[in-house]
Design an enzyme around this catalytic site. Structure first.
Site, short mmCIF file in Angstrom:
data_model
loop_
_atom_site.label_atom_id
_atom_site.label_comp_id
_atom_site.label_asym_id
_atom_site.label_seq_id
_atom_site.Cartn_x
_atom_site.Cartn_y
_atom_site.Cartn_z
N GLU A 122 0.85 -1.18 0.00
CA GLU A 122 0.00 0.00 0.00
C GLU A 122 0.89 1.24 0.00
OE1 GLU A 122 -2.73 0.46 3.28
OE2 GLU A 122 -3.66 2.19 2.34
N GLY A 262 3.35 2.51 10.69
CA GLY A 262 3.12 1.72 11.89
C GLY A 262 2.92 0.25 11.59
N MET A 264 0.58 -2.71 8.66
CA MET A 264 -0.17 -2.87 7.41
C MET A 264 -1.09 -4.08 7.48
SD MET A 264 -0.80 -1.77 4.45
CE MET A 264 -2.03 -2.55 3.44
N GLU A 265 -2.31 -3.87 7.01
CA GLU A 265 -3.40 -4.84 7.19
C GLU A 265 -3.50 -5.91 6.10
OE1 GLU A 265 -3.83 -1.52 6.41
OE2 GLU A 265 -5.43 -1.28 4.93
N ASN A 266 -2.41 -6.29 5.46
CA ASN A 266 -2.46 -7.33 4.41
C ASN A 266 -3.36 -8.49 4.84
OD1 ASN A 266 -0.08 -5.93 3.25
ND2 ASN A 266 0.89 -6.80 5.06
N HIS A 298 -6.46 -1.76 15.23
CA HIS A 298 -6.65 -1.05 13.96
C HIS A 298 -6.45 -1.99 12.76
CE1 HIS A 298 -6.37 2.58 11.33
NE2 HIS A 298 -5.60 1.78 10.62
N GLU A 299 -5.33 -2.67 12.75
CA GLU A 299 -5.04 -3.54 11.59
C GLU A 299 -6.03 -4.70 11.53
OE1 GLU A 299 -3.16 -2.07 9.64
OE2 GLU A 299 -2.21 -0.72 11.07
N HIS A 302 -9.34 -3.61 10.08
CA HIS A 302 -9.29 -3.42 8.63
C HIS A 302 -9.78 -4.67 7.87
CE1 HIS A 302 -7.73 0.47 7.61
NE2 HIS A 302 -6.53 0.31 8.14
N GLU A 321 -9.61 4.29 6.34
CA GLU A 321 -8.77 4.76 7.45
C GLU A 321 -9.56 5.55 8.49
OE1 GLU A 321 -6.21 3.38 7.98
OE2 GLU A 321 -5.50 2.64 6.04
#
Ligand code: ARG
Ligand code: ZN
Length: 870
Positions: A122, A262, A264-266, A298-299, A302, A321
């Site tokens: 991303e 910070g 990443m939500e892969n 947070h992740e 997502h 976001e």
């Protein structure tokens, strides 16, 4: 060249299946892709050519269409793409590219961190891996095969479920992963390395068992518990509050040391900056623990708000976001103190986001154009975006909001959609009109809300007059009124809330026009308004409170946020007065009202110590700067220190009591109560240290040496290190380094303590630290800890009158831009605010921006510098 939202067109081609095959090597990595493609029936571009995104660094080895080789005359390549004309409606495109992850310092695409391979795709990193339709509205099912040397890369990971693996005779092994959920390329991930794992599991509300796995380097195995516990709390919370269950059999998190952001939500394989996931009490502060819980949440969140339902294009970034920050904030509020969490979030918004809204990079929550999308991962898109979602929650109420989110997830599952689709679902489910509310997405700038009031004793009538206006921003200088939910309470003389109807003590006023009046009938005596309770809208509120009224609100307001904010207003008013006294050479004298208010706060045993600590915290230098007409960093710093010292002098006894009462030696615990006590203990110590008394120094030294946790040790270190006790500060800094030199995350904290020292030698110190072998310009955490902290959190030294701080930053940006454009452009932020300073500083800052502009720049830095100078 800028990209505009108005130019959006649906993709002319779709990719139904994506099969990837990676051969990871030390000299080069081979990427084979097999894309099953077809023309998009929804496209009106007829027989358009296929234009695949692909970075210049890709070495194209082979390209085949339906099994037949294409030659150089069959396609065209430029810096950013590969174009093939004349294609059938359905076809298979196979591509072999060669890349060099070990040389990739941008940390975008596939790169190496401490010997491990990892990815960050991303927003547009996938095009550094292979040719592809690298846009979020192209969603595909991915199968990924990874081949690598078994010795160095025993662990091979990608999205989805592991389906097959095997050994080869050449010492290599392989693993295949299948992700059944369609996703855009930005959610692709690959990890290969010598990693250890910690396993756990979670049973979903429907009874499915999910394996949870955290992968770390071996030395970090003792720092995994908190993230795993946070993950399980997040999973349960999303089921309870949003009815959202996890959807794969396995959920993995990998910690990497080199990371631009910070985390990443892969899909199924979150990748985290190690600083945002690894924790244990000895090395991590309480704030660190809370941050990790929030980011893990947070992740994870997502997975629904971002992955199952994703963005149509990058202008819609806040769709995922803003919503996900709102979700993680509510999660944190539910896990800890709601009021404290709100205070922290609003502080960040009012300093950093408001400053962004007032600067050259101001943009709406849904930007209308950009040059480099990486520059739009901003406080506006994230934090203001979350405030916008919070306002929808306020307007609809919890129940209707939940109906809206259910409809949104159901209606758009598997789709790439827009912020407008989100609002539409909220409207459709609730029946509430959000037409005017949509302006929050398209208009930039922070609205100012001015309130005045009058009371008519005879008519028993109280009236609030409200005006709103919004200053000009680069994209527009005339703004239409926003729909602002203004939460209001009225206090009687005893400080009790008035009943505003049906037992309600807080009422939402709907501001929709430039000027409005709100009338309250049956009010027996002149009330005191408590305005914008809970910070119900991201606006600047003006009401002419007297110091006396603020002290009263601080003691009585039933809204915890406004109690705190009353204290902030009181302190801001006094400090602004002192700043101008200082500038005019007048003697500084602190008004008694603040001493009285703080005395009450410190003596009130019914208050939560965390709340006391927050109430005692003076408005930050950054907030005072944001509020200033012309920023005078020196005056702000000196006045704040003066007020702190005066308060410490006047409240010595109470502060010492608070320190002793809340200090626990030994018996470390990590729970809300213990965290609250530590926060008050260290707030008290911080006041006391301003007295520069040897006996207080001894107290801090004792805390430093005997601490069994990083919160207490670091608090003591930074107080000693920022003090004038020369040999003691040297000694503490060197002892700390000796103790922690093997732990890179703690070394970063040690660097930040030095970078944020207000002492005049701090720039010299920062430069000296940069010259040491421990510093590494290719490691963003190091860069942020030292350069970022000095330029962004040490205003008084960064803004030195001789301009050396500016020159230093420009030098670093110029060097970094060649290595890592994203980090370079983020670092630039403090220079972009040049218009806010006096003319001398303006000239010095501009000169450095111009010097940067004169060289060859990445898109990232070019956009920031050119917009700042425009
Ligand atoms: N989506 C990630 C998150 O907020 C951040 C990715 C940032 N990427 C970037 N290029 N700036 O959780
Ligand atoms: Zn996010």
């Amino acid at each position: 060249r800028a990209i505009h939202l108005k130019d959006y067109r649906v993709p002319p081609f779709l990719i139904d299946r994506t099969e990837l095959h990676f051969e990871l090597g030390e000299k080069a990595t081979l990427v084979k892709s097999r894309l099953s493609m077809r023309r998009n029936p929804d496209s009106d571009e007829g027989d358009a050519a296929l234009q695949l995104h692909g970075d210049t660094s890709l070495v194209l080895r082979r390209l085949q269409l339906d099994g037949k080789d294409l030659s150089v005359s069959d396609y065209q390549r430029d810096d950013e793409s590969l174009t093939i004309a004349q294609l059938p409606d359905n076809f298979v495109l196979e591509c072999v590219t060669l890349i060099k992850p070990q040389e990739n310092t941008s940390l975008e695409g596939l790169y190496k961190s401490n010997g491990m391979f990892c990815t960050q795709c991303e927003a547009e990193g996938f095009r550094k891996i292979t040719f592809y339709l690298d846009r979020p509205d192209v969603m595909s099912v991915f199968t990924t095969t990874i081949v690598a040397n078994r010795q160095d890369y025993p662990v091979l990971l990608s999205n989805g479920n592991p389906v097959e693996q095997g050994e080869q005779e050449d010492g290599r092994h392989w693993c295949r992963w299948d992700d059944p959920f369609k996703k855009p390329a930005y959610l692709f991930a690959l990890v290969a390395g010598k990693l250890e794992q910690v396993d756990d599991s979670f049973t979903t509300q429907s009874g499915r068992e999910v394996a949870l796995r955290l992968f770390v380097e071996p030395q970090n195995l003792d720092k995994c518990d908190h993230a795993l516990a946070s993950l399980k709390r997040s999973m349960a919370w999303d089921e309870q509050v949003y009815g959202r269950e996890y959807d794969l059999d396995i959920f993995m998190i990998v910690a990497v040391d080199h990371f631009n952001m910070g985390a990443m939500e892969n899909k199924g394989l979150n990748i985290f900056n190690s600083s945002c996931v690894l924790a244990n009490p000895a090395t991590t502060t309480d704030a660190g623990f809370q941050r990790i819980e929030g980011i893990v949440g947070h992740e994870y969140f997502h997975n629904w708000s971002g992955n199952r339902v994703t963005c149509r294009d990058w202008f819609q970034l806040s769709l995922k976001e803003g919503f996900t920050v709102f979700r993680d904030a509510e999660f944190s509020a539910d896990m800890g103190s709601r009021t404290v969490k709100r205070i922290e979030d609003v502080s960040l918004l009012r300093t950093a986001q408001f400053a962004e809204d007032a600067g050259p990079m101001a943009h709406p929550v849904r930007p209308a154009s950009y040059i480099e999308i990486s520059n739009f991962y901003t406080l506006t898109v994230y934090e203001k975006g979350a405030e916008v979602v919070r306002m929808i929650h306020t307007l609809l109420g919890a129940e209707q909001f939940r109906k809206g989110s259910d409809l949104y997830f159901e209606r758009h599952d598997g789709q790439a959609v827009t912020t407008d689709d989100f609002i539409q679902a909220m409207e459709d489910a609730s029946g509430i009109d959000l037409g005017q509310f949509r302006r929050w997405y398209s208009q930039a700038g922070t609205p100012v809300v001015e309130v005045s009031d009058d009371y008519d004793a005879e008519q028993r009538r109280y009236r609030l007059k409200v005006r709103q206006h919004c200053p000009a921003t680069p994209e527009s200088d005339s703004k239409q009124p926003f729909h602002i939910p203004l939460a209001v309470g009225l206090l009687d003389e005893q400080g009790n809330d008035l009943d505003l109807g049906d037992g309600q003590t807080t009422k939402i006023l709907h501001l929709t026009e430039a000027e409005q009046e709100f009338v309250f009938e049956g009010i027996d005596s002149q009330p005191l308004p408590s305005l914008l309770r809970g910070f119900s809208a991201p606006v600047k509120l003006r009401y002419p409170y007297s110091a006396e009224q603020l002290v009263f609100l601080m003691a009585h307001d039933s809204d915890g946020f406004n109690r705190w904010d009353a204290g902030q207003r009181l302190a801001v008013d006094l400090m602004q007065g002192l700043i101008s006294d200082y500038q005019q050479g007048r003697e500084l004298v602190l008004d008694r009202s603040l001493v009285e208010a703080y005395t009450k706060v410190l003596s009130d045993r019914s208050l939560d110590p965390a709340m006391v600590a927050k109430l005692l915290l003076l408005p930050s230098e950054a907030y005072l700067a944001e509020l200033a007409e012309v920023i005078d960093p020196e005056a702000i710093h000196l006045v704040r220190e003066f007020v702190k010292r005066e308060l410490a002098q006047a409240l010595q006894g109470l502060l010492m009591d608070a320190y002793r009462h809340n200090r626990s030696e030994g018996d470390y615990q990590l729970n809300a109560d213990a965290i609250a006590r530590r926060s008050l203990q260290n707030a008290a110590l911080s006041y006391l240290m301003t007295l520069e008394q040897p006996r207080i120094l001894v107290l801090a030294q004792h805390q430093f040496a005997s601490a069994d946790n990083m919160t207490d040790q670091l608090a003591a270190l930074s107080l000693i290190a920022h003090s004038g006790f020369e040999s003691e500060r040297q000694q503490a800094l060197s002892e700390f380094y000796q103790q922690w030199q093997q732990d890179p995350l703690v070394v970063n904290q040690w660097l930040s303590v030095q970078a944020t020292s207000p002492r005049d030698d701090s720039l010299t110190q920062v430069k000296a630290l940069m010259a040491q072998p421990l510093f590494d310009l290719t490691n963003p955490n190091r860069v942020r800890a030292l350069i970022g902290a000095f330029c962004g959190q040490n205003a008084v030294q960064f803004h030195r009158a001789d301009g050396e701080g500016y020159r230093f930053l420009a030098d670093q940006v110029i060097a970094l831009d060649k290595l890592n454009p994203q980090i370079a452009s983020r670092l630039l932020t403090p220079l972009t605010r040049w218009k806010r300073y006096d003319s001398r500083r303006q000239a010095l800052m501009r000169a450095q921006l111009e010097r940067i502009m004169a060289g060859e720049l990445s898109k990232d830095s070019y956009e920031i510098v050119s917009k700042s100078l425009a």
